[in-house]
Design a protein around this motif. Structure first.
Motif, PDB file in Angstrom:
ATOM      1  N   PRO A 253       0.808  -1.232   0.000  1.00  0.00           N
ATOM      2  CA  PRO A 253       0.000   0.000   0.000  1.00  0.00           C
ATOM      3  C   PRO A 253       0.833   1.270   0.000  1.00  0.00           C
ATOM      4  N   ASP A 254       2.061   1.221   0.521  1.00  0.00           N
ATOM      5  CA  ASP A 254       2.900   2.422   0.541  1.00  0.00           C
ATOM      6  C   ASP A 254       3.268   2.883  -0.863  1.00  0.00           C
ATOM      7  N   ARG A 256       1.205   2.599  -3.508  1.00  0.00           N
ATOM      8  CA  ARG A 256      -0.017   2.638  -4.305  1.00  0.00           C
ATOM      9  C   ARG A 256      -0.037   3.792  -5.292  1.00  0.00           C
TER      10      ARG A 256
END
Length: 626
Positions: A253-254, A256
């Motif tokens: 997610p970092d 994204r």
């Protein structure tokens, strides 16, 4: 690892043992309980009931007393035991056992009288403080016991192949060094004579992308971290990362941001399959749709406009504005019908953008309407000794003008009539003025005197028109001679406006004009002009910058007065200039009237410039080595 310990304290109403700690449950008669996690070392938030195993230790256990007394096994042990059903009778435990840890903490902080620990809409337990502590103990033991088995997920599909060649080993090591330096803590303060490696990353990536190399798999994580921290790196970093970078971004997610796409950064979507294009346009995220529209227009601009038209009526106003902005790339006469319809959009910003795009098309109907209005306001004046320009600004902004993008309300400090006039002139095709003034060339038109102090407004509008219409002939005329003082030039004295005009010219002419300006006026106003010049700076421009820096040093001022230009020089000067700069690295004797220590600071700044240029030359050589 330091541990965070949540302890429970119960104070009986009369006497009895008291367990001390950081969480307090008041006497049962008050009906209040508060829980405050004690901190030892690093702060750790309270764990959810079934979350990952953490370092949280709670020593409170339930004993089944209706008075709400909780006993502790002691902070040193770090152990807790689950309450048995028989040990909590009468506490209302069954009512609160299903609550989450967050709900229990909220009830403890607010007090059980204000927020009873009970399911929403359900009855409160008879002895709320004791029931809350019992439930907290159960959560804690469950947390220590281990993880609840996760539901297995399908293994991700492999990344798409990247056919680009691998980096040379020396270049791979250089990239690793640059990325490691970026992650190192900054010492702050004075820069010293060493190059700033962080600022060399964009140049390294630009050369690597130009050479067509693929990113090493082991360096993709730090590369994506660097792009996450610096948005200016993203286009080049994501292009270099390629399909493997996008694959990794989908798993973290970092990263994204890499999936949101951009015209200059990520790989363009496949536009060869009409069904896939239609499905992505209908179902994709906004950023994916922007990237898709850019990709379609890059291949077939009218097809992109047709795709946008299919959903235009149901798009949000802010999305319509962004989609319209995408039409700047490949803008042509085929876009006019769609943009004409957008002039009636319910959003003022959308209407203004549509009008701006139409005015960039000299053959459009809007450009013709604006030209007719502007010509009624500006005409040749032959009443004086020599011909000039007479101006009669509009007296009103009618509905037709507003539909064509003229903003009726001026900004603070601007008169209405001059505001309307400027908008009409900047939307008028520049060729109209050459016809209006008897076939005069652009240089002759801008040299004509303008009556009644309208020259500033008229020339500023022509500057905006030249930039919007990307007209090098008018840009050159409005820039004038680089040696002329800006205030006496034919166009505008604004350096920001001049830098925009300069960007319209071809690369060689741009560098030559900027070099002439610096030679005549120095570096104090040249920063914005240098920013639009092609990197590396051409020979005459680079030499002009170095000579101006040398003159500034001789003037006795500190180098940080020119830190912006010096930073640009480190990134933009041709590395071949390093040898010529070597002589400037020697410290000079302080001159009378010079700032104290300025000579040493200048020597240090030139040493850093020379070492940076030589490092850039080495980097390029490493990338060129097969």
């Amino acid at each position: 690892m330091p541990r965070t310990t949540a302890l429970a304290t119960t104070t009986p109403t009369t006497s009895g043992p008291t367990t001390t700690g950081s969480a307090t449950a008041g006497p049962p008669t008050t009906g209040r309980a508060t829980a405050v996690p004690a901190r030892t070392g690093r702060t750790t938030t309270a764990p959810p009931a079934n979350g990952p195993l953490t370092d949280v230790t709670a020593t409170a256990t339930a004993t089944g007393s209706a008075t709400g007394t909780a006993h502790s096994s002691g902070p040193a042990s770090g152990r807790g035991s689950a309450p048995s059903p028989g040990s909590i009778s009468g506490s209302g435990f069954d009512v609160v056992a299903g609550l989450s840890w967050e709900e229990l903490v909220t009830s403890a902080l607010l007090g059980t009288d204000r927020r009873p620990p009970a399911p929403r809409g359900g009855p409160a337990p008879a002895d709320a403080p004791a029931a809350l502590l019992d439930a907290a103990a159960l959560h804690t033991v469950r947390q220590r016991a281990g993880l609840r088995p996760a539901v297995p997920q399908a293994r991700p599909a492999p990344a798409a192949p990247d056919p680009r060649p691998a980096l040379p080993e020396a270049a791979r090591l250089r990239l690793a060094h640059l990325l490691a330096d970026r992650a190192a803590p900054s010492a702050g303060g004075r820069r010293g004579a060493a190059p700033d490696l962080t600022e060399l990353i964009p140049q390294w990536l630009a050369i690597a992308n130009r050479m067509g190399y693929r990113a090493p798999a082991s360096l993709l994580p730090p590369l994506l971290d660097a792009a996450r921290a610096r948005t200016d790196l993203r286009p080049q970093a994501l292009a270099f990362a390629g399909p493997r970078g996008l694959w990794l971004a989908g798993l973290n997610p970092d990263w994204r941001f890499a999936l949101r796409g951009s015209a200059g950064g990520t790989l363009r979507p496949d536009v060869t399959d009409p069904d896939s294009v239609a499905r992505l346009w209908e179902e994709g995220l906004f950023a994916e749709r922007i990237a898709l529209l850019d990709a379609v227009r890059a291949q077939d601009p009218p097809a992109g406009t047709a795709l946008l038209a299919t959903t235009w009526a149901v798009e949000r106003a802010e999305d319509r504005l962004m989609f319209l902005d995408s039409l700047r790339s490949g803008l042509g006469n085929a876009d006019e019908p769609f943009l004409e319809r957008a002039l009636s959009d319910r959003s003022r910003n959308v209407r203004a953008t549509a009008a701006e795009l139409l005015s960039a098309l000299p053959a459009s109907a809007l450009a013709g309407r604006m030209a007719a209005r502007a010509l009624s306001c500006v005409h040749l004046d032959r009443t004086g000794v020599s011909p000039g320009i007479a101006v009669e600004a509009p007296h009103e902004c009618d509905a037709g003008m507003q539909r064509d993008g003229v903003a009726a309300v001026p900004p603070a400090g601007r008169g209405e009539r001059s505001w309307w006039l400027g908008q009409l002139v900047e939307a008028t095709p520049l060729g109209v003025w050459e016809e209006r003034f008897g076939g005069r060339a652009a240089e002759e038109v801008v040299a004509l005197p303008v009556a009644d102090e309208w020259a500033g407004e008229l020339h500023a509008a022509w500057c905006r028109a030249a930039v919007r219409q990307r007209n090098p002939h008018w840009s050159r005329a409005l820039l004038g001679r680089p040696s002329a003082p800006p205030a006496s030039g034919p166009g505008t004295a604004s350096i920001a406006e001049r830098s925009k005009l300069l960007s319209v010219l071809e690369e060689g002419e741009r560098a030559s004009w900027a070099a002439g300006f610096i030679a005549a006026h120095g570096l104090s106003e040249a920063f914005q002009l240098l920013g639009v010049c092609t990197v590396p700076w051409a020979g005459p421009l680079g030499r002009a910058v170095v000579d101006a820096l040398d003159i500034a040093r001789d003037g006795g001022s500190y180098p940080w007065s020119f830190s912006g230009v010096m930073g640009l020089a480190e990134r933009c000067l041709d590395p071949a200039e390093a040898d010529r700069l070597e002589v400037l690295t020697a410290a000079q004797d302080e001159q009378e009237g010079a700032s104290p220590g300025a000579g040493g600071y200048w020597s240090e700044a030139f040493q850093r410039l020379v070492s940076t240029l030589r490092l850039r030359a080495t980097m390029e050589a490493e990338l060129l080595t097969a």
